[in-house]
Every structure is written in C-alpha cells, then in structure tokens.
Design an enzyme around this catalytic site. Structure first.
Site, short mmCIF file in Angstrom:
data_model
loop_
_atom_site.label_atom_id
_atom_site.label_comp_id
_atom_site.label_asym_id
_atom_site.label_seq_id
_atom_site.Cartn_x
_atom_site.Cartn_y
_atom_site.Cartn_z
N ARG A 49 3.42 4.91 12.14
CA ARG A 49 3.39 4.43 10.75
C ARG A 49 1.97 4.57 10.24
NH1 ARG A 49 -0.32 1.49 11.70
NH2 ARG A 49 -0.08 0.73 9.58
N ASP A 242 -0.93 4.17 0.56
CA ASP A 242 0.19 5.08 0.92
C ASP A 242 0.36 6.18 -0.11
OD1 ASP A 242 0.87 2.55 2.54
OD2 ASP A 242 2.07 4.20 3.34
N ASN A 252 0.37 0.38 -1.66
CA ASN A 252 -0.02 0.04 -0.27
C ASN A 252 0.88 -1.09 0.20
OD1 ASN A 252 -1.77 0.50 2.04
ND2 ASN A 252 -2.67 -1.49 1.59
O1 MRU Z 1 4.68 0.43 6.62
P1 MRU Z 1 3.43 1.00 7.19
O2 MRU Z 1 2.93 0.28 8.40
O3 MRU Z 1 3.53 2.49 7.40
O4 MRU Z 1 2.35 0.77 6.05
C1 MRU Z 1 1.03 1.18 6.26
C2 MRU Z 1 0.12 0.86 5.13
O5 MRU Z 1 0.51 0.29 4.14
C3 MRU Z 1 -1.30 1.34 5.27
O6 MRU Z 1 -2.17 0.48 4.63
C4 MRU Z 1 -1.42 2.73 4.61
O7 MRU Z 1 -0.43 3.60 5.08
C5 MRU Z 1 -2.74 3.33 4.84
S1 MRU Z 1 -3.00 3.84 6.51
C6 MRU Z 1 -4.50 4.60 6.60
#
Ligand code: MRU
Length: 350
Positions: A49, A242, A252
């Site tokens: 993730r 994201d 995010n």
């Molecule tokens: O649901 P996830 O764990 O994939 O979400 C991750 C995030 O929101 C992070 O802050 C984002 O992807 C940035 S990672 C450098």
C-alpha cells in the site's frame, strides 16, 4: 533501504516479493507474486500500500505478465493480449492513488515501441523499466527529503498521519523522507504519529519504521491531534499524498483533511510531500478525484472480533480531500510549491 528496515519489494528469480504489510509489526513475511494477478491481489488486499509502492508493484506486475507470456511461449498477439489484460486489471485494483495508472501507462508506452521485438527481449525491457521506476522513486524521495528538510527548523516536533515512509514507496519515503533527512542533517526532531484508523498504518507501519530507525517518536490516537496542537506540542504537520489535482487539492488517507483544518486553526504549517508522479495534471480539482470506499468490517471488526453491533450501517471512505488553500506547501523532487495553485503546479512539468 533505511538503516534497520527491510525492503518494501524486490524482484528475484522471475518473482516479485512484497513485504506483506497486513501482518506488520507482528510478522515480517514476504508475499511472492508469480503472476500479474498475484500483484493485483496484493494491491487489493493491501499487502502492499502507499501510492508510490502501489505504482512500482503495478510496473513489476506488468513485467510478470510479460514473463507469463515468455514462460508459456505465447505468440506476439497472445503477448499483447495478456499485457492488455494485466494493464486493465491492475488499474482497477485501487482507484485513488494515481501512481498506479502512471506506472502502468509508462510500461505500456515502452511496450508500444517494441511490438516487433522477440518476447524474451520485451520481457527484459519491461522488467528493466519497472526497475528504473523503482530506482527513480528512491532517488526522488531523497530529493523530496532534501527539499523538505529546508522547511524544518533545527528543533521541531512534527505530526504525521498514516504511513508515507519507506514501506509506502520504493524506499526512504516521502513525508518520512523529509523527517529522515532532517534527522540525518542533525536536527533535533520528535515525531508524533497518528495511529490512523481504521487500518492503523500509523501505529503498525510508521511507528515500526521510526522505531527501527531510532527516530524519536510518540504514538497517539487520531482524536488527540487537536489537543496536542492546542498545547503547542506540534510545530508542523507533514503527510504524503495519493493524488494531487492540478489546483493543489490533495487526496490522502482519511483524517488528513481534519488535520489540515486543525493546523490552519492553530496556525501550524501543513506540508504535503509527494513525487511528481502523484500529481494528476488532468484532474482539475479534488472534486474530481475518486475516493475509494472500503468494506464495513474494517470498522466493525478488530482482529476478527466484532467491535460494533451486527448490521450497523457503516461509511468507510479510505481517503479525503484537503483543499489547496489549507496546504502551506507541496514538497516534490523538483522543488517546493508554496501556497499551491494551478499555475505554480503546472510549472513543475515544464
Ligand atoms: O490506504 P493506504 O495505506 O494505501 O494509504 C496510504 C496513504 O494515504 C499515504 O499517505 C499515501 O499513499 C502516500 S505514501 C508515500
């Protein structure tokens, strides 16, 4: 890779290995992806993730599809088919992180330029491109770290949310990259980590990374952030992203927007650290970013145990949108965009 931590992912012997983040910090186990479908499942199930790490996985997933074509002795038309299938399935694995689409498109572009080549040669070239995406991500994070650290005072208490660290990227991290660089430069840094409900990426992953890197850190629950700010215990906030729209609105992890509002109220700088591959210049504003909704059991259950009455209605958006006006600066590998807006963001692409 950082001082004491394990690689997020690596390719070995025609297989993609992913540190299975579902089990951290309890177990450090690698999940082996032998096919593009394994890569899709690993993204969907969140073994991997974090926007950049998802993108890199998708790139290797495309290489895995090319390898399937080689191993099964597919003809050129069959190879084209499997790569198309892989691309279509990978981009549907999770909807918000734009790095996924960006990485798949980049591999497809390479394939488009070599359709007359031999299958083995195509596979080798796609794998090389996936490795390049991986390497570039680590280098970009180092540059994000260097650019971001300039904004960090010699002594600072920093709040972060979710995990935007080595394990959310090819290595080193974006938000945690800024923190790591500041620490490497000898700054006196203390980090407050939001645990990040419902999947606890803060307590399970960010705390794991910082603890193993000997970076001074304190874990808090998400609901404590406002209290800490009101007590002047936080000097700045830094988070990852994201997807960043052309106007600077940023998607995010759910809870980021709440922190930005709190930071604004308390006049605390709020920084977003992300590579250029997270900026979606084709999307005008946050209103047009698709927000993933995940299953109810992430909220109603904990470790398999019910923590809410059966049948209760649940709303579980995985991300939120922080409007650009609440963001002090976006930190990228190409520089820092203060008070982000469309014109300034577009300049990053020139
Ligand atoms: O649901 P996830 O764990 O994939 O979400 C991750 C995030 O929101 C992070 O802050 C984002 O992807 C940035 S990672 C450098």
């Amino acid at each position: 890779m950082n001082k004491n931590s394990l690689p997020t992912l690596y390719w070995d012997n025609n297989c993609l290995y992913l540190l299975d983040q579902r089990y951290l910090p309890e177990k450090t186990e690698y999940r082996c992806c032998k096919s593009y479908q394994d890569a899709v499942d690993s993204i969907r199930e969140m073994s991997v993730r974090g926007a950049p790490a998802i993108g890199i996985t998708a790139a290797y997933g495309m290489a895995a599809a090319a390898y399937e074509a080689v191993a099964n002795n597919y003809n050129p038309a069959e190879m084209k088919d499997i790569l198309q299938q892989a691309a279509n399935t990978l981009i549907k694995a999770r909807p918000t992180a734009v790095n996924l689409f960006w990485a798949v498109r980049r591999i497809e572009n390479v394939f488009d330029q070599m359709q007359d080549a031999h299958q083995e040669e195509i596979f080798e070239r796609l794998l090389q491109e996936a490795k390049a995406i991986h390497e570039e991500d680590i280098n970009n994070n180092r540059m994000i770290g260097a650019n971001g650290s300039e904004l960090i005072p010699p002594k600072a208490s920093i709040l972060t949310h979710c995990n935007a660290g080595a394990l959310a990227t090819g290595g080193y991290g974006t938000a945690l990259g800024v923190i790591r660089t500041a620490v490497e430069e000898g700054k006196d840094i203390h980090v407050f980590i939001d645990e990040t409900r419902p999947l606890l990426q803060g307590s399970r992953i960010t705390a794991y990374e910082l603890y193993h890197d000997d970076i001074s850190a304190t874990l808090i629950t998400d609901s404590m952030a406002g209290y800490l700010m009101s007590r002047k215990m936080v000097d700045l906030v830094v988070v990852g992203a994201d997807r960043i729209a052309a106007n600077g609105d940023t998607a995010n992890k759910i809870g980021t927007y709440t922190l930005a509002v709190l930071a604004d109220h308390h006049e605390i700088p709020f920084y977003v650290a992300a590579p250029i591959s997270t900026i979606d210049i084709d999307v005008d504003s946050g209103d047009n970013i698709k927000i993933e909704e995940r299953c109810a059991t992430e909220i109603t259950h904990f470790s398999g145990m019910a923590i809410a009455p059966e049948g209760i209605t649940v709303f579980n958006p995985a991300f939120d949108i922080t409007p650009a006006r609440l963001i002090t600066a976006i930190i990228t590998e190409r520089g820092v965009v203060c008070k982000p807006e469309r014109e300034k963001i577009e300049k990053l692409f020139n």
